[in-house]
Scaffold this active site. Structure first.
Site, PDB file in Angstrom:
ATOM      1  N   HIS A 155       0.844  -1.209   0.000  1.00 31.37           N
ATOM      2  CA  HIS A 155       0.000   0.000   0.000  1.00 31.37           C
ATOM      3  C   HIS A 155       0.875   1.253   0.000  1.00 31.37           C
ATOM      4  CE1 HIS A 155      -2.790  -2.849   2.267  1.00 31.37           C
ATOM      5  NE2 HIS A 155      -3.543  -2.470   1.253  1.00 31.37           N
ATOM      6  N   GLN A 194      -9.160  -7.921  -9.968  1.00 32.47           N
ATOM      7  CA  GLN A 194      -9.811  -6.700  -9.473  1.00 32.47           C
ATOM      8  C   GLN A 194      -9.387  -5.499 -10.330  1.00 32.47           C
ATOM      9  OE1 GLN A 194     -10.322  -5.474  -5.217  1.00 32.47           O
ATOM     10  NE2 GLN A 194      -8.503  -4.248  -5.580  1.00 32.47           N
TER      11      GLN A 194
HETATM   12  O1  PAF Z   1      -8.236  -4.069  -2.793  1.00 31.71           O
HETATM   13  C1  PAF Z   1      -8.879  -3.581  -1.836  1.00 31.71           C
HETATM   14  O2  PAF Z   1      -8.330  -3.245  -0.787  1.00 31.71           O
HETATM   15  C2  PAF Z   1     -10.376  -3.388  -1.970  1.00 31.71           C
HETATM   16  O3  PAF Z   1     -10.942  -4.388  -2.761  1.00 31.71           O
HETATM   17  C3  PAF Z   1     -10.778  -1.991  -2.481  1.00 31.71           C
HETATM   18  C4  PAF Z   1     -10.295  -1.779  -3.918  1.00 31.71           C
HETATM   19  C5  PAF Z   1     -10.218  -0.918  -1.590  1.00 31.71           C
HETATM   20  C6  PAF Z   1     -12.304  -1.866  -2.503  1.00 31.71           C
HETATM   21  O4  PAF Z   1     -12.850  -2.083  -1.238  1.00 31.71           O
END
Ligand code: PAF
Length: 277
Positions: free
Chosen positions: A33, A148
């Site tokens: 992150h 995703q």
């Molecule tokens: O990858 C994540 O942490 C989640 O799926 C996201 C993109 C923040 C959506 O809740």
């Protein structure tokens, strides 16, 4: 750095910002992150991170209640990296029961979607809401969640949302395990074994680069090897990078994706393989 928990305050704070780069997260931040936050600074004068554990993307028997919530620690890690942390409560994001959903593209029912029905609809819905709330010029997501990222790119393109989506490289532990908030569920023995998922994908990559083209056999061998070591495998799949459809002979830009459980922990990983000369 400002911590904001309501949509109205966030909109007021961002109203004068000409360029916003946004990193949505569910918190419990790790280096993966934080790398996205660093990268975000290249794209926006104002960097916004969101921290929201989205109930819509968890199935009834999944880990929504156990999912680690570490807002104070996360804010410490973000200090100096971002300008605004948006951490709404569930009632702020869903003040009334959510009856409008984003229907993700058909690929959402394959791979992770096959094992987690409804997951990508919940994810796409919250990402759409967050992008509407923050209205960034650029949003960044990790490539560890490859499917995703693909679905978010489709969502933004097909709904004409004025935001550029950037995929950040997966950050790994020294032994190769992809960093994930769920790694902390692993016991010591499971953590030692967890690296085998990445090793399996790397071995498939080597075989593909050496000319192996029977994709089905490669997938089955990997599933057998993982299962023999005690993994419960959701899928190992060789797909095209561009659309995540099954790879066929002649395809060059591939990605090998896998999801498998060690004990109660579901781990994901993927590796891109470019077969052009
Ligand atoms: O990858 C994540 O942490 C989640 O799926 C996201 C993109 C923040 C959506 O809740």
């Amino acid at each position: 750095m400002e911590l904001i928990s309501t949509v109205a305050q966030l909109r007021a704070r961002l109203s004068a910002e000409a360029s916003v780069a946004f990193v949505p997260t569910m918190g419990n931040l790790h280096q993966g992150h934080l790398d996205l936050m660093h990268q975000a600074r290249r794209y926006g004068r104002c960097v916004v991170a969101s921290i929201f554990v989205n109930p819509l993307q968890f199935g009834p028997n999944e880990d929504f209640d156990q999912y680690p919530r570490t807002l104070d620690d996360d804010c410490e890690k973000l200090r100096g990296l971002v300008d605004v942390v948006f951490a709404p409560g569930v009632n702020e994001m869903y003040p009334a029961s959510q009856t409008v959903f984003v229907a993700p593209p058909p690929i959402a029912s394959e791979l992770c979607g096959a094992a987690r029905p409804g997951h990508f609809q919940g994810m796409a819905t919250v990402v759409c809401k967050l992008l509407n709330i923050v209205q960034p010029q650029v949003a960044l997501f990790g490539k560890k969640d490859y499917q995703q990222l693909h679905i978010i790119r489709q969502l933004v393109a097909q709904l004409n949302m004025p935001v550029e989506i950037i995929g950040g490289e997966t950050v790994r532990a020294i032994d190769g395990l992809a960093l994930s908030s769920r790694n902390q569920y692993l016991s010591e023995a499971e953590r030692a074994e967890a690296v085998f998922l990445n090793q399996t994908l790397r071995s498939m990559r080597e075989q593909l680069l050496s000319g192996a083209r029977d994709f089905g056999i490669l997938e089955q061998e990997a599933i057998r090897a993982l299962t023999a070591r005690g993994w419960s495998v959701d899928y190992v799949a060789i797909r095209n990078q561009s659309d995540l459809k099954r790879a066929c002979a002649g395809d060059q830009y591939l990605v090998v994706l896998a999801a498998a459980r060690l004990g109660k922990t579901r781990l994901l990983d993927n590796i891109e393989v470019n077969l052009h000369a």
